[in-house]
Design a protein around this motif. Structure first.
Motif, short mmCIF file in Angstrom:
data_model
loop_
_atom_site.label_atom_id
_atom_site.label_comp_id
_atom_site.label_asym_id
_atom_site.label_seq_id
_atom_site.Cartn_x
_atom_site.Cartn_y
_atom_site.Cartn_z
N LYS A 70 -29.72 54.71 -17.39
CA LYS A 70 -31.10 55.12 -17.64
C LYS A 70 -31.67 55.54 -16.28
N TYR A 71 -31.22 56.69 -15.83
CA TYR A 71 -31.47 57.09 -14.45
C TYR A 71 -32.93 57.37 -14.12
N LYS A 72 -33.67 57.91 -15.06
CA LYS A 72 -35.09 58.18 -14.81
C LYS A 72 -35.85 56.86 -14.61
N ASP A 73 -35.57 55.89 -15.47
CA ASP A 73 -36.20 54.58 -15.36
C ASP A 73 -35.74 53.86 -14.09
N ALA A 74 -34.46 53.99 -13.77
CA ALA A 74 -33.91 53.35 -12.57
C ALA A 74 -34.61 53.89 -11.33
N LEU A 75 -34.77 55.20 -11.27
CA LEU A 75 -35.43 55.81 -10.12
C LEU A 75 -36.86 55.30 -9.97
N ALA A 76 -37.59 55.24 -11.07
CA ALA A 76 -38.97 54.74 -11.01
C ALA A 76 -38.99 53.30 -10.51
N ALA A 77 -38.06 52.48 -10.99
CA ALA A 77 -38.01 51.08 -10.56
C ALA A 77 -37.67 50.98 -9.08
N GLY A 90 -29.41 52.11 2.83
CA GLY A 90 -28.50 53.18 2.43
C GLY A 90 -28.07 53.05 0.99
N THR A 91 -27.86 51.83 0.55
CA THR A 91 -27.45 51.59 -0.83
C THR A 91 -28.54 52.00 -1.80
N ILE A 92 -29.77 51.60 -1.52
CA ILE A 92 -30.89 51.97 -2.39
C ILE A 92 -31.07 53.49 -2.39
N CYS A 93 -31.03 54.10 -1.21
CA CYS A 93 -31.17 55.57 -1.13
C CYS A 93 -30.06 56.27 -1.90
N ASN A 94 -28.84 55.76 -1.79
CA ASN A 94 -27.72 56.36 -2.51
C ASN A 94 -27.92 56.24 -4.02
N MET A 95 -28.35 55.08 -4.48
CA MET A 95 -28.58 54.91 -5.91
C MET A 95 -29.71 55.82 -6.39
N LYS A 100 -31.42 60.95 -9.04
CA LYS A 100 -31.95 62.32 -8.94
C LYS A 100 -30.90 63.33 -9.39
N MET A 101 -29.67 63.11 -8.98
CA MET A 101 -28.58 64.02 -9.35
C MET A 101 -28.36 64.01 -10.87
N GLN A 102 -28.38 62.82 -11.46
CA GLN A 102 -28.15 62.70 -12.90
C GLN A 102 -29.28 63.29 -13.72
N THR A 103 -30.47 63.38 -13.13
CA THR A 103 -31.60 64.00 -13.83
C THR A 103 -31.80 65.45 -13.38
N GLU A 104 -30.78 65.98 -12.72
CA GLU A 104 -30.71 67.39 -12.32
C GLU A 104 -31.78 67.81 -11.30
N ASN A 105 -32.21 66.89 -10.48
CA ASN A 105 -33.12 67.21 -9.39
C ASN A 105 -32.29 67.20 -8.10
N TYR A 106 -31.55 68.26 -7.92
CA TYR A 106 -30.54 68.31 -6.87
C TYR A 106 -31.12 68.37 -5.46
N VAL A 134 -23.05 65.59 -2.15
CA VAL A 134 -23.90 66.63 -1.56
C VAL A 134 -23.30 68.00 -1.85
N ILE A 135 -22.00 68.13 -1.75
CA ILE A 135 -21.33 69.39 -2.07
C ILE A 135 -21.61 69.77 -3.52
N VAL A 136 -21.46 68.80 -4.41
CA VAL A 136 -21.70 69.06 -5.83
C VAL A 136 -23.15 69.49 -6.06
N CYS A 137 -24.08 68.85 -5.39
CA CYS A 137 -25.49 69.24 -5.53
C CYS A 137 -25.72 70.68 -5.10
N TYR A 138 -25.14 71.06 -3.96
CA TYR A 138 -25.29 72.46 -3.52
C TYR A 138 -24.66 73.42 -4.52
N GLU A 139 -23.55 73.02 -5.11
CA GLU A 139 -22.93 73.87 -6.13
C GLU A 139 -23.86 74.01 -7.33
N LYS A 140 -24.46 72.91 -7.77
CA LYS A 140 -25.38 72.96 -8.91
C LYS A 140 -26.58 73.85 -8.62
#
Length: 174
Positions: A70-77, A90-95, A100-106, A134-140
């Motif tokens: 539930k990535y949108k809810d996870a991000l808000a939390a 770093g762990t929190i930023c990565n998650m 953001k990636m899973q909700t297509e905000n690359y 990061v590579i995948v995000c740039y591709e998207k």
């Protein structure tokens, strides 16, 4: 994402130490440890409502949502956790980047990935995963020049990565 199997227990241990005496919070931590993410979500939400260990409860809530995809809810939390005083690691930023990636905000995902790399708690495995994402995000984003440049750096650092070889083949067509 395999690095989370090592990092989440560390976060949980820290959360347990900070949560002594907070019953609903402790139940949330126990639920996370038992991989009962729905129960963890419920307990951490109640802890937030009761204003018990708010920052850690939001972080636990973010992990529970994250594990349920539930990535949108996870991000808000996670954002609420940081606002309430959780250290932006770093762990929190990565998650947050994965959310953001899973909700297509690359674009924002790339920003969070870059923040994650700036933190000392970023393991070598996590750094590798982040650099690939990061590579995948740039591709998207169809930003082929940046994707190619990042892939070139990635292949230099990780020459035996088979996924990178596949990405290189893909990017040759762009």
């Amino acid at each position: 994402m395999k690095c989370y199997k090592r990092i989440i227990p560390l976060i949980l241990a820290c959360m347990m130490l900070a949560g002594c005496g907070q019953n609903v919070y402790k139940k949330g931590v126990e639920s996370l440890e038992n991989k009962d993410y729905a129960a963890a979500q419920e307990n951490f939400q109640k802890a937030v409502e009761d204003k018990k260990n708010v920052a850690d409860s939001y972080r636990g809530l973010g992990i529970a949502y994250y594990e349920q995809e539930k990535y949108k809810d996870a991000l808000a939390a996670f954002e609420n956790a940081v606002s309430a005083g959780t250290k932006e690691t770093g762990t929190i930023c990565n998650m947050m980047a994965v959310c953001k990636m899973q909700t297509e905000n690359y674009e924002d995902a790339i920003s969070y990935y870059e923040k994650a790399l700036d933190h000392s708690d970023c393991s070598d495995d996590m750094k590798q995963e982040i650099q690939f994402n990061v590579i995948v995000c740039y591709e998207k984003l169809e930003d082929w020049d940046n994707a190619k440049a990042k892939l070139e750096d990635y292949v230099t650092a990780y020459p035996d990565d088979e996924k990178a070889a596949k990405e290189a083949e893909f990017l040759k067509t762009r």
